[in-house]
Motif scaffolding. Structure first.
Motif, PDB file in Angstrom:
ATOM      1  N   ASN A 116     -22.702 -29.936  -9.263  1.00 23.24           N
ATOM      2  CA  ASN A 116     -22.336 -30.617  -8.017  1.00 23.24           C
ATOM      3  C   ASN A 116     -22.002 -29.630  -6.911  1.00 23.24           C
ATOM      4  O   ASN A 116     -22.372 -29.815  -5.746  1.00 23.24           O
ATOM      5  CB  ASN A 116     -21.144 -31.533  -8.259  1.00 23.24           C
ATOM      6  N   LEU A 117     -21.271 -28.582  -7.275  1.00 23.54           N
ATOM      7  CA  LEU A 117     -20.882 -27.589  -6.276  1.00 23.54           C
ATOM      8  C   LEU A 117     -22.090 -26.890  -5.668  1.00 23.54           C
ATOM      9  O   LEU A 117     -22.192 -26.751  -4.444  1.00 23.54           O
ATOM     10  CB  LEU A 117     -19.946 -26.561  -6.914  1.00 23.54           C
ATOM     11  N   ILE A 118     -22.989 -26.443  -6.509  1.00 26.27           N
ATOM     12  CA  ILE A 118     -24.157 -25.699  -6.003  1.00 26.27           C
ATOM     13  C   ILE A 118     -25.053 -26.610  -5.171  1.00 26.27           C
ATOM     14  O   ILE A 118     -25.506 -26.230  -4.074  1.00 26.27           O
ATOM     15  CB  ILE A 118     -24.929 -25.059  -7.174  1.00 26.27           C
ATOM     16  N   GLY A 163     -20.398 -24.732   2.812  1.00 30.37           N
ATOM     17  CA  GLY A 163     -21.507 -24.694   1.851  1.00 30.37           C
ATOM     18  C   GLY A 163     -21.531 -23.424   1.028  1.00 30.37           C
ATOM     19  O   GLY A 163     -21.698 -23.467  -0.195  1.00 30.37           O
ATOM     20  N   LEU A 164     -21.356 -22.286   1.685  1.00 26.89           N
ATOM     21  CA  LEU A 164     -21.368 -21.010   0.962  1.00 26.89           C
ATOM     22  C   LEU A 164     -20.188 -20.903   0.001  1.00 26.89           C
ATOM     23  O   LEU A 164     -20.316 -20.370  -1.107  1.00 26.89           O
ATOM     24  CB  LEU A 164     -21.365 -19.848   1.960  1.00 26.89           C
ATOM     25  N   GLN A 165     -19.009 -21.424   0.416  1.00 24.64           N
ATOM     26  CA  GLN A 165     -17.859 -21.427  -0.489  1.00 24.64           C
ATOM     27  C   GLN A 165     -18.143 -22.269  -1.721  1.00 24.64           C
ATOM     28  O   GLN A 165     -17.803 -21.899  -2.848  1.00 24.64           O
ATOM     29  CB  GLN A 165     -16.620 -21.980   0.218  1.00 24.64           C
ATOM     30  N   ALA A 166     -18.759 -23.425  -1.529  1.00 23.65           N
ATOM     31  CA  ALA A 166     -19.066 -24.304  -2.652  1.00 23.65           C
ATOM     32  C   ALA A 166     -20.061 -23.644  -3.611  1.00 23.65           C
ATOM     33  O   ALA A 166     -19.893 -23.703  -4.834  1.00 23.65           O
ATOM     34  CB  ALA A 166     -19.625 -25.628  -2.135  1.00 23.65           C
ATOM     35  N   VAL A 167     -21.083 -23.000  -3.063  1.00 22.73           N
ATOM     36  CA  VAL A 167     -22.058 -22.311  -3.917  1.00 22.73           C
ATOM     37  C   VAL A 167     -21.387 -21.187  -4.702  1.00 22.73           C
ATOM     38  O   VAL A 167     -21.624 -21.020  -5.905  1.00 22.73           O
ATOM     39  CB  VAL A 167     -23.227 -21.758  -3.060  1.00 22.73           C
ATOM     40  N   ALA A 168     -20.534 -20.411  -4.030  1.00 22.29           N
ATOM     41  CA  ALA A 168     -19.844 -19.303  -4.707  1.00 22.29           C
ATOM     42  C   ALA A 168     -18.966 -19.822  -5.849  1.00 22.29           C
ATOM     43  O   ALA A 168     -18.958 -19.252  -6.946  1.00 22.29           O
ATOM     44  CB  ALA A 168     -18.997 -18.527  -3.703  1.00 22.29           C
ATOM     45  N   LEU A 169     -18.238 -20.914  -5.606  1.00 17.96           N
ATOM     46  CA  LEU A 169     -17.392 -21.474  -6.655  1.00 17.96           C
ATOM     47  C   LEU A 169     -18.235 -22.004  -7.812  1.00 17.96           C
ATOM     48  O   LEU A 169     -17.886 -21.832  -8.983  1.00 17.96           O
ATOM     49  CB  LEU A 169     -16.523 -22.602  -6.086  1.00 17.96           C
ATOM     50  N   GLY A 170     -19.347 -22.638  -7.492  1.00 16.68           N
ATOM     51  CA  GLY A 170     -20.239 -23.127  -8.547  1.00 16.68           C
ATOM     52  C   GLY A 170     -20.745 -22.000  -9.420  1.00 16.68           C
ATOM     53  O   GLY A 170     -20.811 -22.125 -10.653  1.00 16.68           O
ATOM     54  N   ILE A 171     -21.095 -20.874  -8.811  1.00 13.95           N
ATOM     55  CA  ILE A 171     -21.574 -19.715  -9.583  1.00 13.95           C
ATOM     56  C   ILE A 171     -20.460 -19.153 -10.463  1.00 13.95           C
ATOM     57  O   ILE A 171     -20.676 -18.830 -11.633  1.00 13.95           O
ATOM     58  CB  ILE A 171     -22.130 -18.630  -8.633  1.00 13.95           C
ATOM     59  N   ILE A 208     -20.229 -18.777 -14.547  1.00 11.22           N
ATOM     60  CA  ILE A 208     -19.904 -17.543 -15.277  1.00 11.22           C
ATOM     61  C   ILE A 208     -18.832 -17.814 -16.330  1.00 11.22           C
ATOM     62  O   ILE A 208     -18.946 -17.385 -17.484  1.00 11.22           O
ATOM     63  CB  ILE A 208     -19.433 -16.445 -14.295  1.00 11.22           C
ATOM     64  N   PHE A 209     -17.789 -18.560 -15.945  1.00  8.33           N
ATOM     65  CA  PHE A 209     -16.722 -18.861 -16.902  1.00  8.33           C
ATOM     66  C   PHE A 209     -17.221 -19.742 -18.044  1.00  8.33           C
ATOM     67  O   PHE A 209     -16.792 -19.598 -19.187  1.00  8.33           O
ATOM     68  CB  PHE A 209     -15.541 -19.523 -16.202  1.00  8.33           C
ATOM     69  N   ALA A 210     -18.139 -20.658 -17.737  1.00  9.37           N
ATOM     70  CA  ALA A 210     -18.695 -21.512 -18.791  1.00  9.37           C
ATOM     71  C   ALA A 210     -19.458 -20.662 -19.806  1.00  9.37           C
ATOM     72  O   ALA A 210     -19.357 -20.878 -21.023  1.00  9.37           O
ATOM     73  CB  ALA A 210     -19.605 -22.568 -18.177  1.00  9.37           C
ATOM     74  N   LEU A 211     -20.207 -19.692 -19.313  1.00  8.10           N
ATOM     75  CA  LEU A 211     -20.950 -18.801 -20.216  1.00  8.10           C
ATOM     76  C   LEU A 211     -20.009 -17.934 -21.041  1.00  8.10           C
ATOM     77  O   LEU A 211     -20.216 -17.724 -22.245  1.00  8.10           O
ATOM     78  CB  LEU A 211     -21.901 -17.921 -19.402  1.00  8.10           C
ATOM     79  N   LEU A 212     -18.950 -17.426 -20.403  1.00 10.00           N
ATOM     80  CA  LEU A 212     -17.969 -16.617 -21.128  1.00 10.00           C
ATOM     81  C   LEU A 212     -17.245 -17.435 -22.192  1.00 10.00           C
ATOM     82  O   LEU A 212     -17.006 -16.954 -23.310  1.00 10.00           O
ATOM     83  CB  LEU A 212     -16.951 -16.029 -20.145  1.00 10.00           C
TER      84      LEU A 212
END
Length: 398
Positions: free
Chosen positions: A322-324, A368-376, A380-384
């Motif tokens: 949703n964020l991205i 928009g850029l803040q939302a994309v950055a948070l989504g990324i 990363i945390f989901a992968l970790l």
């Protein structure tokens, strides 16, 4: 079942004998009125310079611990807990402000509700607490309740009963006078701990108080904030972020309605719109910090705690996908609103579009850029976390 009562004492020669006598006298009532079968009393002399240790040493029925030098209120209580042999541990101040006869009711409350901690609440009409301290305690209790969604009334009470088995969940706790608000805050914010209260009277202390209203008040506040940040950062940042977002949203309604009615925005409103932009963008940043901090803590402690209520709604709304998607759409909308202006500025160095479009476009791109950055970052945390879960499974197999 055994109860260990710890009395921390620092330069309390005027009051120590009386409080020891009252605790010893109360043992029979505690055994008669509760499932407790035995009571021990432990006095911790925390490096006193007066006759506190000498007076306490005259009581053969107690255990006396002496610190060579003053280590602090919390340190004295923890020393008593280490020496305690009871399944339940308790403490009360040595200054005569707390009445040991409330221990029986507190023990029963803890056992009946299967609570980890029972606090003796001094916030009663009969309390003789100084007004300034009463105001401070109500403020700290309000802050802790706001962070923990609870309803405790006294966060800094110096009379408590605790399951000894729950101490490991409560530690680490500070050595100073902020020991009690720190304990309250940890108990409120940790889902694995439960806390209850019993109303009690509070008398004027015997002797001079060691509590500095301003200095210790600031220390109490800092302790509560620090624990909130390490236990439930989203709750702390979420409240601040949402409050700031609502302020920006409400402050921005008038220019929006004005534009919808007149198809223009007066120049004097530019300051209002800049303020709205700062408030909303900052609020998104604050909520972002809260979510990332939550992710860090869950990863560090290998916690996959249940997310419920408002927090669950926010986490769902601000999922990676949703964020991205939201961020890309909003940023492109901001660019689309000004693409002609951007091209003209790049080719001619001039802008003739009304400033409201430029401000709105910039605002949308930043959000928009803040939302994309948070989504990324959430990705990363989901992968970790997934990698950590796999590592844990392999450890179990091995």
């Amino acid at each position: 079942m055994k109860l260990s009562i710890v009395i921390p004492a620092y330069n309390e020669e005027e009051a120590i004998a009386a409080i020891i006598e009252r605790c010893l006298a109360e043992r029979e009532n505690i055994v008669r009125q509760t499932p407790v079968e035995d009571v021990e009393v432990i006095v911790v002399n925390d490096g006193s310079h007066d006759r506190t240790a000498e007076i306490a040493g005259q009581f053969r029925e107690i255990t006396l611990i002496s610190h060579p030098k003053n280590r602090g209120y919390g340190a004295a209580i923890k020393s008593g807990f280490e020496k305690a042999t009871g399944t339940l541990v308790a403490f009360l101040d040595a200054d005569g402000t707390c009445d040991p006869r409330y221990f029986a009711g507190m023990c029963n409350k803890l056992i009946e509700e299967d609570a980890d901690i029972v606090i003796g609440s001094r916030m009663t009409p009969e309390s003789r607490m100084p007004a300034i301290r009463k105001i401070g305690n109500r403020f700290y209790a309000l802050l802790i309740n706001l962070l923990g969604n609870t309803s405790i009334t006294d966060s800094a009470s110096g009379m408590r009963v605790i399951k000894k088995s729950s101490l490991a969940k409560l530690y680490p706790l500070p050595d100073g006078l902020h020991f009690t608000p720190a304990m309250s805050c940890r108990a409120v914010l940790d889902e694995n701990l439960s806390i209850a209260e019993v109303p009690m009277t509070y008398e004027e202390r015997v002797g001079r108080s060691k509590l500095g209203v301003v200095q210790d008040g600031i220390r109490f506040l800092k302790t509560i904030v620090d624990i909130a940040l390490t236990y439930a950062p989203f709750r702390f940042f979420g409240i601040a972020g949402i409050a700031m977002f609502l302020a920006g949203f409400l402050y921005g309604l008038y220019p929006v309605f004005y534009y919808l009615r007149y198809q223009s925005v007066p120049d004097y409103m530019i300051y209002r719109l800049v303020t709205v932009m700062v408030l909303i963008v900052t609020s998104i940043g604050i909520v972002t910090v809260g979510i990332i901090s939550d992710e860090v803590i869950q990863l560090m402690h290998r916690r996959n705690g249940r997310i419920r209520g408002f927090k669950a709604m926010v986490h769902q709304a601000l999922s990676q996908r949703n964020l991205i998607m939201f961020g890309v759409v909003v940023a492109l909308l901001g660019i689309a609103l000004n693409y002609k202006t951007i091209w003209k500025y790049l080719t001619t160095g001039t802008i003739d579009l009304p400033w409201v479009y430029v401000i709105t476009g910039a605002f949308l791109v930043m959000v928009g850029l803040q939302a994309v950055a948070l989504g990324i970052v959430r990705r990363i945390f989901a992968l970790l976390r997934r990698a950590e879960e796999e590592r844990s499974k392999n450890e179990i197999r091995c």
